[in-house]
Design an enzyme around this catalytic site. Structure first.
Site, PDB file in Angstrom:
ATOM      1  N   HIS A   1       0.852  -1.187   0.000  1.00  0.00           N
ATOM      2  CA  HIS A   1       0.000   0.000   0.000  1.00  0.00           C
ATOM      3  C   HIS A   1       0.890   1.240   0.000  1.00  0.00           C
ATOM      4  O   HIS A   1       1.940   1.250   0.631  1.00  0.00           O
ATOM      5  CB  HIS A   1      -0.903   0.017   1.240  1.00  0.00           C
ATOM      6  CG  HIS A   1      -2.077   0.932   1.101  1.00  0.00           C
ATOM      7  ND1 HIS A   1      -1.986   2.282   1.322  1.00  0.00           N
ATOM      8  CD2 HIS A   1      -3.347   0.687   0.717  1.00  0.00           C
ATOM      9  CE1 HIS A   1      -3.161   2.833   1.109  1.00  0.00           C
ATOM     10  NE2 HIS A   1      -4.009   1.902   0.731  1.00  0.00           N
TER      11      HIS A   1
ATOM     12  N   ASP B   1      -7.953  -5.234  -0.185  1.00  0.00           N
ATOM     13  CA  ASP B   1      -8.416  -6.102  -1.270  1.00  0.00           C
ATOM     14  C   ASP B   1      -8.049  -7.561  -1.078  1.00  0.00           C
ATOM     15  O   ASP B   1      -8.480  -8.411  -1.865  1.00  0.00           O
ATOM     16  CB  ASP B   1      -7.833  -5.594  -2.601  1.00  0.00           C
ATOM     17  CG  ASP B   1      -8.416  -4.242  -2.977  1.00  0.00           C
ATOM     18  OD1 ASP B   1      -7.636  -3.307  -3.229  1.00  0.00           O
ATOM     19  OD2 ASP B   1      -9.652  -4.127  -2.956  1.00  0.00           O
TER      20      ASP B   1
HETATM   21  C1  SDX Z   1      -6.175   0.034  -2.977  1.00  0.00           C
HETATM   22  O1  SDX Z   1      -4.359   4.521  -2.049  1.00  0.00           O
HETATM   23  C2  SDX Z   1      -5.331   3.921  -1.449  1.00  0.00           C
HETATM   24  O2  SDX Z   1      -5.772   4.297  -0.401  1.00  0.00           O
HETATM   25  C3  SDX Z   1      -5.896   2.728  -2.216  1.00  0.00           C
HETATM   26  C4  SDX Z   1      -6.925   1.889  -1.454  1.00  0.00           C
HETATM   27  C5  SDX Z   1      -8.205   2.654  -1.204  1.00  0.00           C
HETATM   28  O3  SDX Z   1      -8.946   2.293  -0.280  1.00  0.00           O
HETATM   29  O4  SDX Z   1      -8.526   3.570  -2.017  1.00  0.00           O
HETATM   30  O5  SDX Z   1      -6.385   1.465  -0.229  1.00  0.00           O
HETATM   31  C6  SDX Z   1      -7.328   0.661  -2.271  1.00  0.00           C
HETATM   32  O6  SDX Z   1      -5.929   0.378  -4.108  1.00  0.00           O
HETATM   33  C7  SDX Z   1      -5.301  -0.934  -2.246  1.00  0.00           C
HETATM   34  C8  SDX Z   1      -4.098  -1.450  -3.091  1.00  0.00           C
HETATM   35  C9  SDX Z   1      -4.608  -2.557  -4.010  1.00  0.00           C
HETATM   36  N1  SDX Z   1      -3.546  -2.908  -4.979  1.00  0.00           N
HETATM   37  C10 SDX Z   1      -2.915  -4.105  -4.886  1.00  0.00           C
HETATM   38  O7  SDX Z   1      -3.085  -4.918  -3.992  1.00  0.00           O
HETATM   39  C11 SDX Z   1      -1.958  -4.377  -6.039  1.00  0.00           C
HETATM   40  C12 SDX Z   1      -0.651  -4.939  -5.496  1.00  0.00           C
HETATM   41  N2  SDX Z   1       0.058  -3.856  -4.782  1.00  0.00           N
HETATM   42  C13 SDX Z   1       1.026  -3.095  -5.508  1.00  0.00           C
HETATM   43  O8  SDX Z   1       0.754  -2.890  -6.843  1.00  0.00           O
HETATM   44  C14 SDX Z   1       1.519  -1.873  -4.713  1.00  0.00           C
HETATM   45  O9  SDX Z   1       1.801  -2.303  -3.447  1.00  0.00           O
HETATM   46  C15 SDX Z   1       0.634  -0.651  -4.638  1.00  0.00           C
HETATM   47  C16 SDX Z   1       0.216  -0.182  -5.978  1.00  0.00           C
HETATM   48  C17 SDX Z   1      -0.552  -0.922  -3.803  1.00  0.00           C
HETATM   49  C18 SDX Z   1       1.476   0.447  -3.978  1.00  0.00           C
HETATM   50  O10 SDX Z   1       2.473   0.781  -4.868  1.00  0.00           O
HETATM   51  P1  SDX Z   1       3.623   1.841  -4.473  1.00  0.00           P
HETATM   52  O11 SDX Z   1       3.282   2.578  -3.225  1.00  0.00           O
HETATM   53  O12 SDX Z   1       3.943   2.625  -5.679  1.00  0.00           O
HETATM   54  O13 SDX Z   1       4.796   0.907  -4.054  1.00  0.00           O
HETATM   55  P2  SDX Z   1       5.899   0.436  -5.045  1.00  0.00           P
HETATM   56  O14 SDX Z   1       5.261  -0.125  -6.264  1.00  0.00           O
HETATM   57  O15 SDX Z   1       6.882   1.538  -5.171  1.00  0.00           O
HETATM   58  O16 SDX Z   1       6.531  -0.784  -4.240  1.00  0.00           O
HETATM   59  C19 SDX Z   1       7.614  -0.587  -3.349  1.00  0.00           C
HETATM   60  C20 SDX Z   1       8.423  -1.868  -3.447  1.00  0.00           C
HETATM   61  C21 SDX Z   1       8.845  -2.209  -4.890  1.00  0.00           C
HETATM   62  O17 SDX Z   1       9.990  -3.014  -4.794  1.00  0.00           O
HETATM   63  P3  SDX Z   1      11.470  -2.299  -5.005  1.00  0.00           P
HETATM   64  O18 SDX Z   1      11.354  -1.470  -6.247  1.00  0.00           O
HETATM   65  O19 SDX Z   1      11.643  -1.467  -3.741  1.00  0.00           O
HETATM   66  O20 SDX Z   1      12.407  -3.462  -5.104  1.00  0.00           O
HETATM   67  O21 SDX Z   1       7.599  -2.979  -3.035  1.00  0.00           O
HETATM   68  C22 SDX Z   1       7.402  -3.871  -4.125  1.00  0.00           C
HETATM   69  C23 SDX Z   1       7.721  -3.097  -5.384  1.00  0.00           C
HETATM   70  O22 SDX Z   1       8.162  -3.993  -6.405  1.00  0.00           O
HETATM   71  N3  SDX Z   1       5.989  -4.267  -4.082  1.00  0.00           N
HETATM   72  C24 SDX Z   1       5.548  -5.498  -4.294  1.00  0.00           C
HETATM   73  C25 SDX Z   1       4.166  -5.423  -4.095  1.00  0.00           C
HETATM   74  N4  SDX Z   1       3.809  -4.167  -3.798  1.00  0.00           N
HETATM   75  C26 SDX Z   1       4.953  -3.452  -3.798  1.00  0.00           C
HETATM   76  N5  SDX Z   1       6.196  -6.644  -4.635  1.00  0.00           N
HETATM   77  C27 SDX Z   1       5.413  -7.738  -4.758  1.00  0.00           C
HETATM   78  N6  SDX Z   1       4.056  -7.771  -4.585  1.00  0.00           N
HETATM   79  C28 SDX Z   1       3.417  -6.615  -4.260  1.00  0.00           C
HETATM   80  N7  SDX Z   1       2.089  -6.612  -4.104  1.00  0.00           N
END
Ligand code: SDX
Length: 429
Positions: A308, A365
Site C-alpha cells: 500500500h 483487497d
Molecule cells: C487500494 O491509495 C489507497 O488508499 C488505495 C486503497 C483505497 O482504499 O482507495 O487502499 C485501495 O488500491 C489498495 C491497493 C490494491 N492494490 C494491490 O493490492 C496491487 C498490489 N500492490 C502493488 O501494486 C503496490 O503495493 C501498490 C500499488 C498498492 C502500492 O504501490 P507503491 O506505493 O507505488 O509501491 P511500489 O510499487 O513503489 O513498491 C515498493 C516496493 C517495490 O519493490 P522495489 O522497487 O523497492 O524493489 O515494493 C514492491 C515493489 O516492487 N511491491 C511489491 C508489491 N507491492 C509493492 N512486490 C510484490 N508484490 C506486491 N504486491
C-alpha cells in the site's frame, strides 16, 4: 501549533526562501511550496505524488505507520462494529453522526432515489452480454448526466446535494442491472421496503419465478464491507474525482472518472485480481513458486492484495475483513479452501524478508473477494462492489471541494523531449 518555517537555500545563487509549514489537526507537517517557483524559479518533482498533499480535507484521516483509519475522527473499528453503511454515508457527507430524525430523513431520501430512468436499462441492454461490469458502470454512470442535465450545476448547492443522493442511491440499482444483463435476467426493480444492502441483494439475485429470501448474514456482511470501502482520503480514484471536479465538470462525469480509475488492478481492481491470483496459485504447495515470482523484478507478477502507498503497517480494514471471513463463511456454511490458501500466503509473506523490509502487508483487497464470493458475487463484480461503497467517499470529497472550489488542477512536468528544431519537407527526409 505554530511551526517555524523551513528555510531552503539555492546553492547556485545563495538565494534563500522561507517555506511556511502547514500542520493539520492530525498527520505529518507539510511544506507550502506555493512561492517556490515565483521566488526561486523551481518546480518540484514527485511522480505518483508520493510526498505531495493535493488538498486540505476534513473527511478521512489515515496514519500509514500506525495502521489508523478514521472517518471524520471516528475509528474505522468502531464504525465497523457499531454503525451502518447509510449512517456512515451521512457521517462522511455531512461531518457528524446523525440524530435519529436526521438519519431517517436521509435514509428516506436515499431510498426514494433508487429508481433509474427506464431508458437507462435500454442503454444497458445495448452492451454485449460478456461486457465487463466495470466497463458498463463507467459508461452508464457517466450517462446519468444525459438524464439530469437540468440539475447538475456544481456551483448550485441544491443541485450538489441532489446529485450526491442520486448517485449513492442509484449505484446499486445500476450495478445490479449490469449484472442481470450479463446473466440474461430481466431487471429487478428496487424494493423501497428493504434496507440499502437487502435491496441490493434483492436486485442482484432475485428471480421472477420465485420469492427471494434475504439472508441477514449476507446483508450484514455486505454492510460491513461497504463501510470499510467507503472512503480513503486522496487515493487514486478520489484524486481523479477531485481533478475532474476542479474543471467544473458535472458530478456524474466526476464519479464516472472515479470508477474508471478504480478499475485498475493496482487500485480497486485488485480485489478481482486477488481471487484470480489465488485460483492461479491453487494450492499451498505452489506458494513458494509464486512468492519467487512476486520478488523477481523481471517478473510482472505481484502479490495482489499486498502492499500500500500509505499503509506501512497492517491495513486496519484487512484485519477486520479477515476476521469477518471466518464468521461469514461459518454462518453461511461455506467452506472455501481459498481462505486457507490466502491465510497461508499471508503467513509466508509476512515472514519473508522481501516483504518485511518493504513493509508490504495485506491491504483491503486481500480478503474482501473471499466474502464477496461466499455471498454469490462473481469475480467480475468485485470492483463494482468497491465502486458502490466508494461512491460515498467520492461524492463526499467532491462536495467538500465544490463547496470551496480550488483552482483547476494542472500539474507541470520535467520535459525530456527534443529541443527546438525546424520542419523538414518529406522530400528531404
Ligand atoms: C487500494 O491509495 C489507497 O488508499 C488505495 C486503497 C483505497 O482504499 O482507495 O487502499 C485501495 O488500491 C489498495 C491497493 C490494491 N492494490 C494491490 O493490492 C496491487 C498490489 N500492490 C502493488 O501494486 C503496490 O503495493 C501498490 C500499488 C498498492 C502500492 O504501490 P507503491 O506505493 O507505488 O509501491 P511500489 O510499487 O513503489 O513498491 C515498493 C516496493 C517495490 O519493490 P522495489 O522497487 O523497492 O524493489 O515494493 C514492491 C515493489 O516492487 N511491491 C511489491 C508489491 N507491492 C509493492 N512486490 C510484490 N508484490 C506486491 N504486491
Amino acid at each position: 501549533m505554530s511551526d517555524k518555517p523551513v528555510i531552503i537555500t539555492d546553492q547556485a545563487t545563495d538565494q534563500s526562501l522561507e517555506l511556511p509549514v502547514i500542520r493539520g489537526t492530525e498527520g505529518d507537517p507539510t511544506l507550502d511550496i506555493n512561492k517556490l517557483y515565483k521566488n526561486l524559479g523551481y518546480f518540484t518533482y514527485d511522480p505518483g505524488f508520493a510526498a505531495t498533499a493535493s488538498c486540505t480535507s476534513d473527511i478521512t484521516f489515515i496514519d500509514g505507520g500506525k495502521g489508523i483509519l478514521r472517518y471524520r475522527g471516528y475509528p474505522i473499528e468502531q464504525l465497523a462494529e457499531k454503525s451502518t453503511f447509510v449512517e456512515v454515508a451521512y457521517l462522511l457527507l455531512y461531518g457528524e453522526l446523525p440524530a435519529n430524525d436526521e438519519y431517517e430523513a436521509f435514509r428516506h431520501d436515499i431510498t426514494y432515489h433508487t429508481m433509474v430512468h427506464e431508458k437507462l436499462n435500454t442503454f444497458i441492454s445495448g452492451f454485449h452480454y460478456d461486457a465487463h461490469p466495470m466497463a458498463m458502470m463507467a459508461g452508464v454512470v457517466g450517462s446519468l448526466a444525459a438524464f439530469y442535465h437540468d440539475r447538475m450545476d456544481p456551483k448550485d448547492p441544491e443541485h450538489r446535494a441532489l446529485a450526491a443522493k442520486r448517485l449513492i442511491a442509484k449505484m446499486p440499482t445500476i450495478a445490479a442491472a449490469c449484472y442481470r444483463h450479463h446473466m440474461g435476467w430481466p431487471v429487478a426493480y428496487p424494493k423501497n421496503k428493504l434496507n440499502y444492502c437487502e435491496r441490493f441483494l434483492d436486485m442482484m439475485f432475485s428471480v421472477p419465478a420465485e420469492p427471494y429470501e434475504i439472508n441477514p448474514v449476507a446483508a450484514k456482511a455486505l454492510d460491513l464491507l461497504f463501510i470499510l470501502h467507503a472512503d480513503h482520503e486522496q487515493n487514486a480514484s478520489t484524486s481523479t474525482v477531485r481533478l475532474v471536479g476542479s474543471t467544473g465538470a458535472n458530478p456524474y462525469a466526476c464519479i464516472a472518472a472515479g470508477i474508471a480509475a478504480l478499475w485498475g488492478p493496482a487500485h480497486g481492481g485488485a480485489n478481482e485480481a486477488v481471487l484470480n491470483m489465488l485460483n492461479q496459485i491453487g494450492d499451498v504447495s505452489n506458494v513458494p513458486k509464486y512468492m519467487a515470482k512476486a520478488k523477481d523484478r523481471d517478473d510482472p507478477f505481484r502479490l495482489m492484495g499486498f502492499g500500500h502507498r500509505v499503509y506501512k503497517n497492517y491495513d486496519p480494514r484487512a484485519s477486520i475483513i479477515r476476521e469477518a471471513c471466518h464468521e461469514v463463511l461459518d454462518d453461511l456454511g461455506v467452506d472455501d479452501p481459498l481462505l486457507e490458501l490466502a491465510m497461508e500466503l499471508e503467513k509466508i509473506a509476512l515472514e519473508d524478508e522481501y516483504f518485511v523490509r518493504r513493509k508490504l502487508y495485506p491491504n483491503v483487497d486481500f480478503y474482501s473477494g473471499i466474502i464477496y464470493k461466499a455471498l454469490g458475487f462473481p469475480t467480475s463484480m468485485f470492483t463494482v462492489m468497491f465502486a458502490i461503497a466508494r461512491t460515498v467517499g467520492w461524492v463526499s470529497q467532491w462536495l467538500e471541494q465544490s463547496e470551496n472550489p480550488t483552482r483547476i488542477g494542472r500539474p507541470r512536468q520535467v520535459y525530456n523531449g527534443p529541443t527546438v528544431r525546424d520542419y523538414v519537407e518529406i522530400s528531404s527526409r
